[in-house]
Design a protein around this motif. Structure first.
Motif, mmCIF file in Angstrom:
data_model
loop_
_atom_site.group_PDB
_atom_site.id
_atom_site.type_symbol
_atom_site.label_atom_id
_atom_site.label_comp_id
_atom_site.label_asym_id
_atom_site.label_seq_id
_atom_site.Cartn_x
_atom_site.Cartn_y
_atom_site.Cartn_z
ATOM 1 N N TYR A 1 0.808 -1.220 0.000
ATOM 2 C CA TYR A 1 0.000 0.000 0.000
ATOM 3 C C TYR A 1 0.846 1.278 0.000
ATOM 4 N N GLY A 2 2.134 1.141 -0.229
ATOM 5 C CA GLY A 2 2.991 2.320 -0.339
ATOM 6 C C GLY A 2 3.401 2.926 0.982
ATOM 7 N N GLY A 3 3.263 2.159 2.059
ATOM 8 C CA GLY A 3 3.683 2.661 3.362
ATOM 9 C C GLY A 3 5.194 2.657 3.495
ATOM 10 N N MET A 4 5.685 3.422 4.475
ATOM 11 C CA MET A 4 7.128 3.576 4.662
ATOM 12 C C MET A 4 7.663 2.810 5.867
ATOM 13 N N GLY A 5 6.812 2.207 6.669
ATOM 14 C CA GLY A 5 7.247 1.495 7.858
ATOM 15 C C GLY A 5 8.128 0.302 7.523
ATOM 16 N N ARG A 6 9.165 0.088 8.333
ATOM 17 C CA ARG A 6 10.110 -1.001 8.089
ATOM 18 C C ARG A 6 10.341 -1.810 9.368
ATOM 19 N N ASP A 7 10.737 -3.061 9.168
ATOM 20 C CA ASP A 7 11.087 -3.946 10.277
ATOM 21 C C ASP A 7 12.572 -3.769 10.583
ATOM 22 N N GLY A 8 12.869 -3.202 11.747
ATOM 23 C CA GLY A 8 14.250 -2.910 12.084
ATOM 24 C C GLY A 8 14.934 -3.915 12.975
ATOM 25 N N ASP A 9 14.169 -4.812 13.594
ATOM 26 C CA ASP A 9 14.785 -5.771 14.516
ATOM 27 C C ASP A 9 14.635 -7.216 14.054
ATOM 28 N N GLY A 10 14.076 -7.418 12.852
ATOM 29 C CA GLY A 10 14.009 -8.756 12.284
ATOM 30 C C GLY A 10 12.981 -9.669 12.905
ATOM 31 N N ASP A 11 11.981 -9.117 13.596
ATOM 32 C CA ASP A 11 10.959 -9.962 14.217
ATOM 33 C C ASP A 11 9.772 -10.214 13.301
ATOM 34 N N GLY A 12 9.840 -9.696 12.076
ATOM 35 C CA GLY A 12 8.756 -9.926 11.127
ATOM 36 C C GLY A 12 7.646 -8.892 11.195
ATOM 37 N N TYR A 13 7.772 -7.907 12.062
ATOM 38 C CA TYR A 13 6.763 -6.863 12.202
ATOM 39 C C TYR A 13 7.389 -5.479 12.005
ATOM 40 N N ALA A 14 6.636 -4.597 11.388
ATOM 41 C CA ALA A 14 7.035 -3.197 11.253
ATOM 42 C C ALA A 14 6.105 -2.393 12.166
#
Length: 347
Positions: free
Chosen positions: A122-135
């Motif tokens: 959907y064009g969001g900018m959120g990223r997963d920074g700790d590798g847990d599979g969630y942003a």
């Protein structure tokens, strides 16, 4: 919270009703800065350590110097403390805020989406920074990693970072403040850059009272945005904070004046000076107690005009909330700084 409530009652009694909210916010900010002197010093130290660890980790990952993350975080922490349209941070130690729409995508039907795949879809900018599979936009590592993708789109040098700060905030003053904060953090190599001083030597012969809001007529009808501290010609004028010199020069109303920005988004304004210290220049870092000039009676005319009023320092304070900047009464701070300096001298 008890000390905050008591402080609010005191401020409410001392200030006109229209000023109470702004002064309460400023008083709370100063109490927060002085936590080390009352209680929770070890807890605050741990918070600083945790923040620095996160900044350093992101520096190693992105090659963007840690001080930029610290500066952005500091700026946004200040903004969140005075804005009602931004939610307060409930968990973690990083205060950088991203809107749900920006993070998850403006057309994303799930504004709390934490799935990196659908966020990207959907064009969001959120990223997963700790590798847990969630942003997660409430997760400190995800927040910093996402900010690193914003800053590092075209490079990790100062000029490219400035460009991306402008693209993100769309406000030149915000960019300048963040760059200034980064400069200070790099200079001191720590986060606990706090402390204040009275703007004159406390042993000097001076007097002042709260004159904030008084009427002024020269230069048009306006209110007095500060406190006048009366003293003799030549009395040293000192920086009241750690900060960056933003302004130095002449103004037809303020005469020779200096403006200093501190790490709490406060702008400290010194006017009617008789002159400046030679080593004080725009962009220079100053510390509490640093002599920046001396008392005079300049102003109310073209450059060089002086003597139209008794010698004094006009001292003003302004708060920036990321959108606008407004003046607030500095009297309570001046009285507090002077009291603390006298206490140190009596030890």
């Amino acid at each position: 919270m008890c000390k905050y409530f008591i402080s609010f009652l005191i401020v409410s009694l001392l200030l006109p009703l229209g000023k109470v909210y702004g002064e309460f916010e400023e008083h709370i900010a100063e109490l927060d800065q002085n936590l080390q002197a009352v209680s929770g010093a070890s807890e605050l130290e741990e918070i600083y350590k945790e923040r620095m660890t996160l900044y350093k980790q992101m520096e190693a990952l992105s090659l963007i110097p840690w001080e930029y993350y610290a500066a952005i975080d500091q700026y946004e922490r200040n903004v969140r403390s005075v804005r009602r349209d931004i939610p307060k941070k409930e968990t973690g130690v990083i205060s950088i805020y991203f809107t749900p729409e920006w993070w998850g995508g403006y057309i994303n039907p799930n504004q709390d989406d934490k799935n990196p795949y659908t966020i990207g879809l959907y064009g969001g900018m959120g990223r997963d920074g700790d590798g847990d599979g969630y942003a997660d936009r409430n997760n400190d590592k995800d927040i910093l990693y996402t900010m690193s993708t914003v800053l590092g789109q075209f490079g990790n040098d100062r000029e490219h970072i400035k460009i991306m700060l402008w693209e993100h905030y769309k406000r030149s003053k915000t960019v300048d403040m963040i760059i200034g904060y980064a400069k200070m953090f790099k200079h001191y190599k720590r986060l606990d850059v706090i402390g204040n001083a009275f703007p004159m030597p406390v042993r000097s012969n001076h007097s002042y009272r709260s004159t904030f809001g008084d009427r002024r007529s020269f230069g048009g009808r306006r209110m007095h945005e500060g406190t006048d501290i009366f003293a003799g010609y030549g009395v040293p004028v000192r920086a009241t904070c750690y900060g960056i010199v933003e302004l130095k020069g002449w103004n037809r109303l303020g005469g020779w004046r200096i403006g200093i920005r501190d790490l709490q988004n406060n702008y400290h304004y010194y006017a009617h000076l008789g002159g400046f210290s030679k080593d004080v220049q725009i962009g220079k870092i100053v510390e509490p107690g640093k002599v920046i000039g001396f008392v005079g009676s300049s102003g109310y005319g073209p450059p060089g005009t002086s003597g139209k009023f008794p010698p004094h320092l006009h001292y003003g304070m302004y708060k920036d909330n990321g959108r606008i900047e407004w003046a607030f009464d500095p009297y309570i701070h001046l009285a507090n700084w002077e009291r603390k300096e006298w206490a140190k001298l009596k030890r």
